[in-house]
Motif scaffolding. Structure first.
Motif, PDB file in Angstrom:
ATOM      1  N   PRO A 139      17.282   5.555  -5.645  1.00 38.86           N
ATOM      2  CA  PRO A 139      18.253   6.217  -4.761  1.00 38.86           C
ATOM      3  C   PRO A 139      19.341   5.276  -4.258  1.00 38.86           C
ATOM      4  O   PRO A 139      20.488   5.695  -4.059  1.00 38.86           O
ATOM      5  CB  PRO A 139      17.388   6.747  -3.612  1.00 38.86           C
ATOM      6  CG  PRO A 139      16.105   5.990  -3.677  1.00 38.86           C
ATOM      7  CD  PRO A 139      15.907   5.631  -5.109  1.00 38.86           C
ATOM      8  N   HIS A 140      19.016   4.010  -4.068  1.00 38.69           N
ATOM      9  CA  HIS A 140      20.014   3.048  -3.593  1.00 38.69           C
ATOM     10  C   HIS A 140      21.073   2.777  -4.665  1.00 38.69           C
ATOM     11  O   HIS A 140      22.272   2.695  -4.356  1.00 38.69           O
ATOM     12  CB  HIS A 140      19.319   1.749  -3.174  1.00 38.69           C
ATOM     13  CG  HIS A 140      18.290   1.942  -2.104  1.00 38.69           C
ATOM     14  ND1 HIS A 140      18.620   2.132  -0.774  1.00 38.69           N
ATOM     15  CD2 HIS A 140      16.931   2.009  -2.166  1.00 38.69           C
ATOM     16  CE1 HIS A 140      17.513   2.304  -0.061  1.00 38.69           C
ATOM     17  NE2 HIS A 140      16.482   2.228  -0.884  1.00 38.69           N
ATOM     18  N   VAL A 141      20.644   2.656  -5.911  1.00 36.73           N
ATOM     19  CA  VAL A 141      21.604   2.450  -6.997  1.00 36.73           C
ATOM     20  C   VAL A 141      22.440   3.709  -7.211  1.00 36.73           C
ATOM     21  O   VAL A 141      23.640   3.627  -7.500  1.00 36.73           O
ATOM     22  CB  VAL A 141      20.869   2.037  -8.290  1.00 36.73           C
ATOM     23  CG1 VAL A 141      21.846   1.999  -9.471  1.00 36.73           C
ATOM     24  CG2 VAL A 141      20.217   0.668  -8.120  1.00 36.73           C
ATOM     25  N   MET A 142      21.827   4.875  -7.051  1.00 37.51           N
ATOM     26  CA  MET A 142      22.602   6.114  -7.172  1.00 37.51           C
ATOM     27  C   MET A 142      23.714   6.172  -6.134  1.00 37.51           C
ATOM     28  O   MET A 142      24.845   6.576  -6.434  1.00 37.51           O
ATOM     29  CB  MET A 142      21.677   7.323  -7.028  1.00 37.51           C
ATOM     30  CG  MET A 142      20.746   7.545  -8.220  1.00 37.51           C
ATOM     31  SD  MET A 142      19.552   8.874  -7.921  1.00 37.51           S
ATOM     32  CE  MET A 142      20.637  10.312  -7.847  1.00 37.51           C
ATOM     33  N   ARG A 143      23.421   5.758  -4.894  1.00 37.72           N
ATOM     34  CA  ARG A 143      24.460   5.748  -3.857  1.00 37.72           C
ATOM     35  C   ARG A 143      25.569   4.751  -4.220  1.00 37.72           C
ATOM     36  O   ARG A 143      26.757   5.038  -4.011  1.00 37.72           O
ATOM     37  CB  ARG A 143      23.857   5.397  -2.496  1.00 37.72           C
ATOM     38  CG  ARG A 143      22.915   6.474  -1.952  1.00 37.72           C
ATOM     39  CD  ARG A 143      22.456   6.170  -0.539  1.00 37.72           C
ATOM     40  NE  ARG A 143      21.398   7.108  -0.125  1.00 37.72           N
ATOM     41  CZ  ARG A 143      20.111   6.832  -0.120  1.00 37.72           C
ATOM     42  NH1 ARG A 143      19.695   5.613  -0.462  1.00 37.72           N
ATOM     43  NH2 ARG A 143      19.232   7.739   0.241  1.00 37.72           N
ATOM     44  N   TYR A 144      25.174   3.610  -4.755  1.00 43.17           N
ATOM     45  CA  TYR A 144      26.162   2.608  -5.171  1.00 43.17           C
ATOM     46  C   TYR A 144      27.059   3.163  -6.280  1.00 43.17           C
ATOM     47  O   TYR A 144      28.279   2.949  -6.285  1.00 43.17           O
ATOM     48  CB  TYR A 144      25.443   1.344  -5.639  1.00 43.17           C
ATOM     49  CG  TYR A 144      26.369   0.277  -6.178  1.00 43.17           C
ATOM     50  CD1 TYR A 144      26.969  -0.649  -5.319  1.00 43.17           C
ATOM     51  CD2 TYR A 144      26.654   0.184  -7.533  1.00 43.17           C
ATOM     52  CE1 TYR A 144      27.840  -1.622  -5.803  1.00 43.17           C
ATOM     53  CE2 TYR A 144      27.514  -0.785  -8.033  1.00 43.17           C
ATOM     54  CZ  TYR A 144      28.104  -1.687  -7.166  1.00 43.17           C
ATOM     55  OH  TYR A 144      28.968  -2.644  -7.654  1.00 43.17           O
ATOM     56  N   ASP A 160      19.715  11.210  -1.785  1.00 42.89           N
ATOM     57  CA  ASP A 160      18.780  11.546  -0.704  1.00 42.89           C
ATOM     58  C   ASP A 160      17.615  12.377  -1.238  1.00 42.89           C
ATOM     59  O   ASP A 160      16.471  12.224  -0.783  1.00 42.89           O
ATOM     60  CB  ASP A 160      19.496  12.319   0.399  1.00 42.89           C
ATOM     61  CG  ASP A 160      20.559  11.503   1.119  1.00 42.89           C
ATOM     62  OD1 ASP A 160      20.507  10.252   1.029  1.00 42.89           O
ATOM     63  OD2 ASP A 160      21.440  12.118   1.754  1.00 42.89           O
ATOM     64  N   ALA A 161      17.892  13.259  -2.198  1.00 41.19           N
ATOM     65  CA  ALA A 161      16.834  14.096  -2.774  1.00 41.19           C
ATOM     66  C   ALA A 161      15.822  13.249  -3.533  1.00 41.19           C
ATOM     67  O   ALA A 161      14.620  13.531  -3.509  1.00 41.19           O
ATOM     68  CB  ALA A 161      17.441  15.153  -3.698  1.00 41.19           C
ATOM     69  N   VAL A 162      16.298  12.206  -4.212  1.00 44.17           N
ATOM     70  CA  VAL A 162      15.380  11.306  -4.910  1.00 44.17           C
ATOM     71  C   VAL A 162      14.518  10.564  -3.901  1.00 44.17           C
ATOM     72  O   VAL A 162      13.308  10.390  -4.098  1.00 44.17           O
ATOM     73  CB  VAL A 162      16.160  10.330  -5.809  1.00 44.17           C
ATOM     74  CG1 VAL A 162      15.229   9.261  -6.383  1.00 44.17           C
ATOM     75  CG2 VAL A 162      16.846  11.086  -6.945  1.00 44.17           C
ATOM     76  N   ALA A 163      15.125  10.123  -2.794  1.00 43.21           N
ATOM     77  CA  ALA A 163      14.352   9.452  -1.749  1.00 43.21           C
ATOM     78  C   ALA A 163      13.306  10.401  -1.164  1.00 43.21           C
ATOM     79  O   ALA A 163      12.165   9.997  -0.892  1.00 43.21           O
ATOM     80  CB  ALA A 163      15.283   8.937  -0.650  1.00 43.21           C
ATOM     81  N   ALA A 164      13.664  11.656  -0.990  1.00 41.43           N
ATOM     82  CA  ALA A 164      12.702  12.631  -0.462  1.00 41.43           C
ATOM     83  C   ALA A 164      11.566  12.861  -1.455  1.00 41.43           C
ATOM     84  O   ALA A 164      10.402  13.035  -1.049  1.00 41.43           O
ATOM     85  CB  ALA A 164      13.414  13.949  -0.165  1.00 41.43           C
ATOM     86  N   LEU A 165      11.889  12.852  -2.745  1.00 35.38           N
ATOM     87  CA  LEU A 165      10.853  12.985  -3.771  1.00 35.38           C
ATOM     88  C   LEU A 165       9.885  11.813  -3.692  1.00 35.38           C
ATOM     89  O   LEU A 165       8.662  11.993  -3.770  1.00 35.38           O
ATOM     90  CB  LEU A 165      11.507  13.064  -5.152  1.00 35.38           C
ATOM     91  CG  LEU A 165      10.581  13.153  -6.370  1.00 35.38           C
ATOM     92  CD1 LEU A 165       9.636  14.339  -6.248  1.00 35.38           C
ATOM     93  CD2 LEU A 165      11.411  13.235  -7.653  1.00 35.38           C
ATOM     94  N   ASN A 166      10.413  10.613  -3.535  1.00 38.62           N
ATOM     95  CA  ASN A 166       9.544   9.448  -3.333  1.00 38.62           C
ATOM     96  C   ASN A 166       8.599   9.669  -2.155  1.00 38.62           C
ATOM     97  O   ASN A 166       7.390   9.420  -2.246  1.00 38.62           O
ATOM     98  CB  ASN A 166      10.375   8.188  -3.075  1.00 38.62           C
ATOM     99  CG  ASN A 166      10.895   7.530  -4.334  1.00 38.62           C
ATOM    100  OD1 ASN A 166      10.347   7.719  -5.419  1.00 38.62           O
ATOM    101  ND2 ASN A 166      11.948   6.732  -4.189  1.00 38.62           N
TER     102      ASN A 166
END
Length: 393
Positions: free
Chosen positions: A292-297, A332-338
């Motif tokens: 998710p952090h790389v996706m935001r970048y 954010d959705a990927v972070a929520a999946l985590n």
């Protein structure tokens, strides 16, 4: 819907194993493939055998003289591939079958080549240095994540170079047959299902925004992202009892592997490299934390594509919302999946990691995984990598 069709005046290439068989009970297909062979060596690990995941493979190969090499472990060393090759020769096996996760399949690929070529294994490292075909291979995953069954890549730790990971790329590592039987993932522990599933998601998302993407890989990546968003939670929490979720995750992992082997990956795989080397953090788990952090970048560089990733993960666009805003909510959705499957979203939660090491982490990423950094859609230098580690901490 984002138009993923590429330039019509370009010629695109596709690399693939010779044959793929997929579906519940597909392991039985090995029996027909094995006709004409006399003996086989199954390359696997003791946990896979103990869990019974390899039993359908053993049954399918029961007409052959069968031997096993059960010493594979996560993050295998080059020496292990040499040991497996010696086991192939000693068994006089004319078929090599890799059964398990990516480590088992990668070891089987390289062992099949080493068994027939008297070349130092380190001379095969890198791109295109394998001297020729090895013994016929069949690859059978028992996890839903790595996609190794459909790639021409082997990843190994080099004990002579501080256990740094080294990669072998060669068309000669493609399997003669990949057998994807979702029933073999029934015994996966939830934590393994979570980590391997997020590995597959990182493959699909990185393939979709890679600078080397093609219309072929776009279609595969989109399908994999949607399947994983729909099914990973159930595969983790209900895996042994949910055939639909296991089926869809096995399919997603394989097509995501087929996507990234033709498109390359990106910064997620580069930045997880030092976490694995320095702290022994599992590959899939590290990918999940950083994704998710790389996706935001990357969102400012690929807002339309990452907005579509969000859509594929079930995030609905708000009235007046821009692609960039939706792309960030996709992260954010990927972070929520985590969160839902028990994986942290912060590097600090992975262990006692010293932030003073981030500069060294950046050096390791550039030294050993620059090809992945080069394929990332948003350019990054060492300072950017350090800042991304800090943001993810």
């Amino acid at each position: 819907m984002f138009d993923g069709i590429g330039a019509i005046d370009r010629v695109y290439g596709i690399e693939s194993p010779n044959e793929v068989r997929y579906g519940m009970g597909a392991a039985s297909e090995l029996a027909g493939f094995a006709e004409g062979f006399e003996s086989a060596l199954v390359v696997t690990d003791g946990d896979v055998v103990e869990a019974g995941a390899a039993d359908p493979v053993f049954e399918a190969l029961s007409e052959l003289e069968l031997s096993t090499f059960e010493d594979v472990h996560p993050e295998p060393k080059l020496r292990l591939a040499e040991d497996a090759a010696e086991a192939v020769r000693e068994a006089e096996a004319d078929l090599v079958v890799g059964v398990g996760g990516g480590s088992c399949m990668d070891t089987a690929k390289l062992a099949a080549v080493l068994a027939d070529h008297d070349v130092p294994v380190r001379e095969m490292l890198g791109m295109g240095n394998v001297p020729g075909e090895g013994r016929p291979t069949a690859l059978v995953p028992t996890t839903a994540g790595t996609g190794s069954e459909v790639t021409h890549i082997g990843v190994f730790a080099d004990s002579e170079d501080g256990d740094n990971k080294k990669v072998v790329y060669s068309e000669h590592l493609f399997a003669d047959l990949a057998v994807v039987d979702p029933d073999l993932t029934r015994s996966l522990p939830p934590g393994v299902a979570a980590a391997t599933g997020m590995d597959a998601l990182s493959h699909a998302i990185e393939a979709y925004v890679s600078t080397l993407r093609t219309p072929f890989t776009d279609g595969l990546a989109r399908e994999a992202i949607g399947l994983i968003g729909d099914s990973l939670r159930e595969a983790v929490h209900q895996g042994a009892h949910n055939d639909r979720a296991r089926y869809r995750m096995s399919l997603a992992a394989t097509i995501a592997g087929q996507a990234f082997v033709n498109s390359g990956l990106g910064a997620v795989h580069a930045l997880t490299y030092p976490l694995g080397i320095e702290y022994g953090i599992g590959h899939g788990r590290a990918n999940a934390v950083l994704l998710p952090h790389v996706m935001r970048y990357n969102a400012p560089a690929e807002p339309a594509r990452l907005a579509e990733v969000a859509d594929l993960l079930g995030v609905e666009r708000r009235a007046g919302e821009s692609d960039l805003e939706l792309a960030r909510r996709g992260a954010d959705a990927v972070a929520a999946l985590n969160d839902d499957i028990g994986i942290p979203n912060r590097i600090s939660e992975l262990g006692d990691i010293d932030t003073d090491e981030f500069e060294g982490f950046a050096e390791v990423a550039f030294e050993h995984s620059k090809h992945n950094i080069d394929r990332n859609p948003r350019r990054m230098d060492r300072g950017d990598v350090i800042e991304l580690f800090e943001a993810a901490y």
